[in-house]
Design a protein around this motif. Structure first.
Motif, PDB file in Angstrom:
ATOM      1  N   GLU A  96      61.965  78.980  22.302  1.00 54.33           N
ATOM      2  CA  GLU A  96      61.542  80.007  21.631  1.00 54.33           C
ATOM      3  C   GLU A  96      60.452  79.775  20.380  1.00 54.33           C
ATOM      4  O   GLU A  96      59.606  80.893  20.310  1.00 54.33           O
ATOM      5  CB  GLU A  96      62.949  80.767  20.983  1.00 54.33           C
ATOM      6  CG  GLU A  96      63.603  81.623  21.889  1.00 54.33           C
ATOM      7  CD  GLU A  96      62.692  82.907  22.399  1.00 54.33           C
ATOM      8  OE1 GLU A  96      62.154  83.578  21.686  1.00 54.33           O
ATOM      9  OE2 GLU A  96      62.608  83.078  23.462  1.00 54.33           O
ATOM     10  N   ARG A  97      60.548  78.915  19.445  1.00 51.79           N
ATOM     11  CA  ARG A  97      59.853  78.671  18.424  1.00 51.79           C
ATOM     12  C   ARG A  97      58.424  78.085  19.147  1.00 51.79           C
ATOM     13  O   ARG A  97      57.303  78.642  18.533  1.00 51.79           O
ATOM     14  CB  ARG A  97      60.340  77.578  17.728  1.00 51.79           C
ATOM     15  CG  ARG A  97      61.383  77.919  16.643  1.00 51.79           C
ATOM     16  CD  ARG A  97      61.614  77.060  15.341  1.00 51.79           C
ATOM     17  NE  ARG A  97      62.196  75.721  16.004  1.00 51.79           N
ATOM     18  CZ  ARG A  97      63.525  75.414  16.330  1.00 51.79           C
ATOM     19  NH1 ARG A  97      64.273  76.261  16.011  1.00 51.79           N
ATOM     20  NH2 ARG A  97      63.950  74.164  16.707  1.00 51.79           N
ATOM     21  N   ALA A 130      56.817  81.512  20.128  1.00 49.36           N
ATOM     22  CA  ALA A 130      56.291  82.494  18.959  1.00 49.36           C
ATOM     23  C   ALA A 130      54.982  81.521  18.645  1.00 49.36           C
ATOM     24  O   ALA A 130      54.083  82.436  18.073  1.00 49.36           O
ATOM     25  CB  ALA A 130      57.216  82.219  17.889  1.00 49.36           C
TER      26      ALA A 130
END
Length: 182
Positions: A115-116, A119
């Motif tokens: 997810e990081r 992003a």
């Protein structure tokens, strides 16, 4: 945990655990309703250790690929510190069906790393972060299972090497190298 390391989870009775701990069998059940609850207690402690060791490494990671490699390396270190216990607890986890009924913490860790990376624009795929995280978890568990079963001569594979290979395969796929120009 010492008994599980020495004789395996399945071959260790609650009576033996209580005797080894210097408590009565009934006292054991005051803390753990079932022997299987020891697996959860061990997993929670393992998750705490993983978080403590991994957090500074993730803070220093330049990108998602480096973070995934750091996670696999940290997992390898944790298992290689206590190979017999890691083997016993993995076997217990599988034998009690927890592999299929519980979402292991490491899958959540992988999903968070993905997810990081997503992003920051480092991961561009239509596949969900959760599926990628679970796939990484499956690669980890498979490598760990192979590592916990030494070859006939008693040698173990190199867990970190296999885990790093798993990350590379996931990141780069199985695309063939370009054909040499004629």
């Amino acid at each position: 945990m010492a008994l599980f390391s020495r004789q395996g989870y399945a071959d260790t009775s609650v009576a033996e655990i209580a005797e080894h701990a210097g408590i009565g069998r009934g006292t054991f059940f005051d803390y753990f309703p079932r022997k299987e609850c020891l697996i959860s207690a061990w997993a929670q402690e393992r998750a705490r250790k993983l978080t403590c060791r991994l957090t500074p490494r993730l803070e220093g990671a330049a990108n998602a690929a480096e973070a995934l490699r750091a996670c696999m390396s940290t997992l390898s270190d944790l298992n290689e510190e206590e190979p017999e216990l890691s083997a016993a607890m993995l076997t217990a986890w599988i034998e009690t069906g927890r592999l299929l009924t519980q979402r292991p913490y490491v899958g959540v860790v992988f999903t968070d790393i993905v997810e990081r990376g997503r992003a920051r624009g480092e991961i561009r795929t239509s596949v969900s972060s959760e599926l990628i995280g679970e796939t990484l978890r499956d690669l980890y568990v498979g490598a760990l299972h192979r590592w916990t079963h030494p070859d006939p001569d008693g040698r173990r594979s190199r867990l970190d090497v296999e885990l790093q290979l798993a990350v590379s395969l996931l990141l780069h796929g199985l695309d063939p190298a370009p054909a040499p120009a004629d």
